[in-house]
Scaffold this motif. Structure first.
Motif, PDB file in Angstrom:
ATOM      1  N   ALA A 275       0.828  -1.208   0.000  1.00  0.00           N
ATOM      2  CA  ALA A 275       0.000   0.000   0.000  1.00  0.00           C
ATOM      3  C   ALA A 275       0.861   1.256   0.000  1.00  0.00           C
ATOM      4  CB  ALA A 275      -0.931  -0.013   1.214  1.00  0.00           C
ATOM      5  N   CYS A 276       1.938   1.229   0.776  1.00  0.00           N
ATOM      6  CA  CYS A 276       2.820   2.403   0.847  1.00  0.00           C
ATOM      7  C   CYS A 276       3.571   2.612  -0.454  1.00  0.00           C
ATOM      8  CB  CYS A 276       3.798   2.253   2.010  1.00  0.00           C
ATOM      9  SG  CYS A 276       3.029   2.414   3.648  1.00  0.00           S
ATOM     10  N   ALA A 277       3.995   1.535  -1.093  1.00  0.00           N
ATOM     11  CA  ALA A 277       4.737   1.658  -2.351  1.00  0.00           C
ATOM     12  C   ALA A 277       3.889   2.323  -3.426  1.00  0.00           C
ATOM     13  CB  ALA A 277       5.200   0.283  -2.817  1.00  0.00           C
ATOM     14  N   GLU A 278       2.580   2.065  -3.390  1.00  0.00           N
ATOM     15  CA  GLU A 278       1.691   2.713  -4.365  1.00  0.00           C
ATOM     16  C   GLU A 278       1.683   4.231  -4.197  1.00  0.00           C
ATOM     17  OE1 GLU A 278      -1.497  -0.973  -4.986  1.00  0.00           O
ATOM     18  OE2 GLU A 278      -2.105   0.823  -3.879  1.00  0.00           O
ATOM     19  N   GLN A 279       2.011   4.677  -2.977  1.00  0.00           N
ATOM     20  CA  GLN A 279       2.095   6.114  -2.702  1.00  0.00           C
ATOM     21  C   GLN A 279       3.539   6.613  -2.709  1.00  0.00           C
ATOM     22  OE1 GLN A 279      -0.747   7.921  -2.353  1.00  0.00           O
ATOM     23  NE2 GLN A 279      -1.829   5.988  -2.789  1.00  0.00           N
ATOM     24  N   LYS A 280       4.441   5.793  -3.241  1.00  0.00           N
ATOM     25  CA  LYS A 280       5.870   6.124  -3.313  1.00  0.00           C
ATOM     26  C   LYS A 280       6.485   6.326  -1.929  1.00  0.00           C
ATOM     27  CE  LYS A 280       5.257   6.226  -7.764  1.00  0.00           C
ATOM     28  NZ  LYS A 280       5.616   5.032  -8.586  1.00  0.00           N
ATOM     29  N   LEU A 281       6.010   5.553  -0.967  1.00  0.00           N
ATOM     30  CA  LEU A 281       6.540   5.600   0.398  1.00  0.00           C
ATOM     31  C   LEU A 281       7.276   4.292   0.669  1.00  0.00           C
ATOM     32  CD1 LEU A 281       3.328   6.937   2.184  1.00  0.00           C
ATOM     33  CD2 LEU A 281       5.363   8.275   1.618  1.00  0.00           C
ATOM     34  N   TYR A 282       8.504   4.410   1.180  1.00  0.00           N
ATOM     35  CA  TYR A 282       9.317   3.223   1.417  1.00  0.00           C
ATOM     36  C   TYR A 282      10.009   3.355   2.770  1.00  0.00           C
ATOM     37  CZ  TYR A 282       8.610   2.774  -3.606  1.00  0.00           C
ATOM     38  OH  TYR A 282       8.048   2.692  -4.854  1.00  0.00           O
ATOM     39  N   PRO A 283      10.403   2.231   3.382  1.00  0.00           N
ATOM     40  CA  PRO A 283      11.131   2.312   4.664  1.00  0.00           C
ATOM     41  C   PRO A 283      12.366   3.200   4.547  1.00  0.00           C
ATOM     42  CG  PRO A 283      10.470   0.049   4.216  1.00  0.00           C
ATOM     43  CD  PRO A 283      10.152   0.833   2.973  1.00  0.00           C
ATOM     44  N   GLY A 284      12.445   4.181   5.439  1.00  0.00           N
ATOM     45  CA  GLY A 284      13.558   5.118   5.400  1.00  0.00           C
ATOM     46  C   GLY A 284      13.345   6.262   4.438  1.00  0.00           C
ATOM     47  N   ARG A 285      12.288   6.175   3.630  1.00  0.00           N
ATOM     48  CA  ARG A 285      11.978   7.230   2.657  1.00  0.00           C
ATOM     49  C   ARG A 285      10.474   7.499   2.676  1.00  0.00           C
ATOM     50  NH1 ARG A 285      13.893   4.803  -2.726  1.00  0.00           N
ATOM     51  NH2 ARG A 285      13.612   2.838  -1.584  1.00  0.00           N
ATOM     52  N   GLY A 286      10.035   8.067   3.770  1.00  0.00           N
ATOM     53  CA  GLY A 286       8.619   8.413   3.887  1.00  0.00           C
ATOM     54  C   GLY A 286       7.905   7.693   4.999  1.00  0.00           C
ATOM     55  N   ILE A 287       8.360   6.492   5.358  1.00  0.00           N
ATOM     56  CA  ILE A 287       7.754   5.754   6.468  1.00  0.00           C
ATOM     57  C   ILE A 287       8.848   5.078   7.292  1.00  0.00           C
ATOM     58  CG2 ILE A 287       5.527   5.283   5.328  1.00  0.00           C
ATOM     59  CD1 ILE A 287       6.610   2.411   4.791  1.00  0.00           C
ATOM     60  N   THR A 288       8.530   4.822   8.554  1.00  0.00           N
ATOM     61  CA  THR A 288       9.383   4.003   9.420  1.00  0.00           C
ATOM     62  C   THR A 288       8.571   2.765   9.783  1.00  0.00           C
ATOM     63  OG1 THR A 288      10.567   5.906  10.323  1.00  0.00           O
ATOM     64  CG2 THR A 288      10.626   3.875  11.609  1.00  0.00           C
ATOM     65  N   LEU A 289       8.996   1.627   9.291  1.00  0.00           N
ATOM     66  CA  LEU A 289       8.252   0.375   9.483  1.00  0.00           C
ATOM     67  C   LEU A 289       9.043  -0.580  10.354  1.00  0.00           C
ATOM     68  CD1 LEU A 289       5.941  -1.639   8.795  1.00  0.00           C
ATOM     69  CD2 LEU A 289       7.258  -2.277   6.743  1.00  0.00           C
ATOM     70  N   PHE A 290       8.358  -1.163  11.340  1.00  0.00           N
ATOM     71  CA  PHE A 290       8.935  -2.231  12.163  1.00  0.00           C
ATOM     72  C   PHE A 290       8.038  -3.452  11.988  1.00  0.00           C
ATOM     73  CE2 PHE A 290       9.731  -4.899  15.752  1.00  0.00           C
ATOM     74  CZ  PHE A 290      11.056  -4.669  16.114  1.00  0.00           C
ATOM     75  N   SER A 291       8.657  -4.605  11.754  1.00  0.00           N
ATOM     76  CA  SER A 291       7.897  -5.831  11.539  1.00  0.00           C
ATOM     77  C   SER A 291       8.168  -6.832  12.655  1.00  0.00           C
ATOM     78  CB  SER A 291       8.265  -6.466  10.189  1.00  0.00           C
ATOM     79  OG  SER A 291       7.558  -7.688   9.993  1.00  0.00           O
ATOM     80  N   ILE A 292       7.104  -7.333  13.269  1.00  0.00           N
ATOM     81  CA  ILE A 292       7.265  -8.463  14.183  1.00  0.00           C
ATOM     82  C   ILE A 292       7.288  -9.718  13.313  1.00  0.00           C
ATOM     83  CG2 ILE A 292       6.277  -9.775  16.104  1.00  0.00           C
ATOM     84  CD1 ILE A 292       5.082  -7.230  17.155  1.00  0.00           C
ATOM     85  N   ASP A 293       8.462 -10.265  13.148  1.00  0.00           N
ATOM     86  CA  ASP A 293       8.788 -11.352  12.234  1.00  0.00           C
ATOM     87  C   ASP A 293       9.449 -10.744  11.000  1.00  0.00           C
ATOM     88  OD1 ASP A 293       9.170 -13.863  11.265  1.00  0.00           O
ATOM     89  OD2 ASP A 293       7.111 -14.202  10.640  1.00  0.00           O
ATOM     90  N   GLU A 294      10.514 -11.353  10.610  1.00  0.00           N
ATOM     91  CA  GLU A 294      11.355 -10.829   9.539  1.00  0.00           C
ATOM     92  C   GLU A 294      10.653 -10.874   8.188  1.00  0.00           C
ATOM     93  OE1 GLU A 294      16.102 -11.364   8.409  1.00  0.00           O
ATOM     94  OE2 GLU A 294      15.022 -12.914   9.530  1.00  0.00           O
TER      95      GLU A 294
END
Length: 345
Positions: A275-294
């Motif tokens: 969903a974020c990629a569709e808005q050109k948002l990526y980890p470190g470039r627009g969003i900070t994402l943490f995942s429980i489980d790799e």
């Protein structure tokens, strides 16, 4: 197709060892059909197979194993493994590790995928009972309250067959020899603390179902860690990618993205990323994402996603060890083994 068992049939079966002929008579099928249900189930229609296995379970029939070649030769143990979704790397890695360990220990591993289907899960367990496995390692399709309240369809058959049950990851209130579980509260707590350490004060949590014990544990840990230090918005989807994608897409249409996002598991995190990629948002470039489980292979696409790494090899080893222990004891115990996740910043 199912026939009601007569009182005389039930009496005779209860009074002596149940024979293959007794099952055939009660099910209204031929002796060879019953034999095929236990030796070559793929040769029967699914409704016929289910009917025969259900009848055999109700009568308490268990097939005899083929004799070993010499008097003192040890019998190869057979363990059934049921995963809810082997396409999910988490469950796929556990299944692969159990398979590898079984090969090293000369244990027959019979493996199935229930595809997150309650009907398929029940069919598989009845089939494993028919194959006379020594124990079953099971990750149930759901740990939500409703699933536990109504009790799974296969429970009575498994109790009748006296095959030890080992639960993995998802805990449900059914009789079992033991279980191997993740410390979900701690996983959530470490995820929340990581957000605080990054000075993030606005956190969106995309969770699984609200009545899932996994969701409850992980979101509770996040809330405990964040306390009053950050604003938290918890939204509930499912443990698969598509519902998380739609939920995140809707959230991005409502307002600017939050400072931090926590995905409760890897599939949810993938939905968030889509969903974020569709808005050109990526980890470190627009969003900070943490995942429980790799999130598998994220680095291949240049994405660094901090996560809680869950040791699937340890979970597999503990589950198989518990299953082997169960084959040497009566069914019971309910031992809980807890595996803690490790922060991978």
């Amino acid at each position: 197709m199912r026939l009601k068992l007569s009182q005389w049939t039930l009496y005779m079966c209860a009074s002596s060892r149940v024979t293959l002929d007794a099952v055939a008579d009660a099910a209204g099928v031929s002796r060879i059909t019953v034999s095929r249900a236990f030796s070559n189930p793929e040769r029967l229609r699914q409704d016929t197979l289910d009917h025969v296995l259900r009848t055999a379970s109700e009568l308490g029939y268990r097939p005899k194993r083929a004799p070993v070649s010499t008097k003192d030769a040890p019998r190869t143990r057979r363990i059934g493994v049921v995963s809810p979704d082997m396409d999910n790397p988490f469950f796929g890695r556990i299944a692969s590790s159990i398979n590898r360990l079984g090969f090293e220990e000369d244990i027959d591993i019979v493996m199935y995928d229930s595809f997150e289907s309650e009907a398929q899960e029940s069919r598989i367990i009845h089939r494993l009972i028919a194959q006379n496995v020594d124990a079953i390692i099971l990750s149930v399709i759901s740990s939500d309250v409703m699933y536990q309240t109504r009790q799974p369809q296969w429970l009575k058959a498994l109790e009748t067959a006296r095959i030890p049950l080992i639960l993995v990851d998802r805990e449900v209130n059914v009789p079992h020899f033991g279980g191997v579980y993740i410390d979900n509260l701690d996983c959530g707590y470490q995820a929340g603390r990581w957000m605080i350490d990054q000075s993030i004060r606005d956190v969106l949590v995309v969770s699984g179902p609200s009545d899932s014990l996994v969701s409850i544990g992980r979101t509770s840990g996040i809330r405990e860690a964040l306390g009053s230090a950050a604003q938290i918005d918890v939204r509930y989807a499912d443990f698969t990618m598509t519902p998380a994608y739609h939920l995140m897409k809707q959230r991005l249409q409502e307002a600017p993205p939050p400072q931090g996002i926590i995905g409760i598991n890897n599939q949810i995190s993938l939905g968030i990323l889509k969903a974020c990629a569709e808005q050109k948002l990526y980890p470190g470039r627009g969003i900070t994402l943490f995942s429980i489980d790799e999130v598998a292979l994220a680095d291949v696409f240049g994405m660094h996603i901090p996560c809680m790494r869950l040791d699937t090899d340890e979970m597999a080893a503990r589950a198989l060890s518990m299953a082997l222990q169960a084959t040497r004891h009566d069914v019971g115990g309910g031992t809980r083994m807890i595996v803690r996740g490790k922060l991978k910043p």
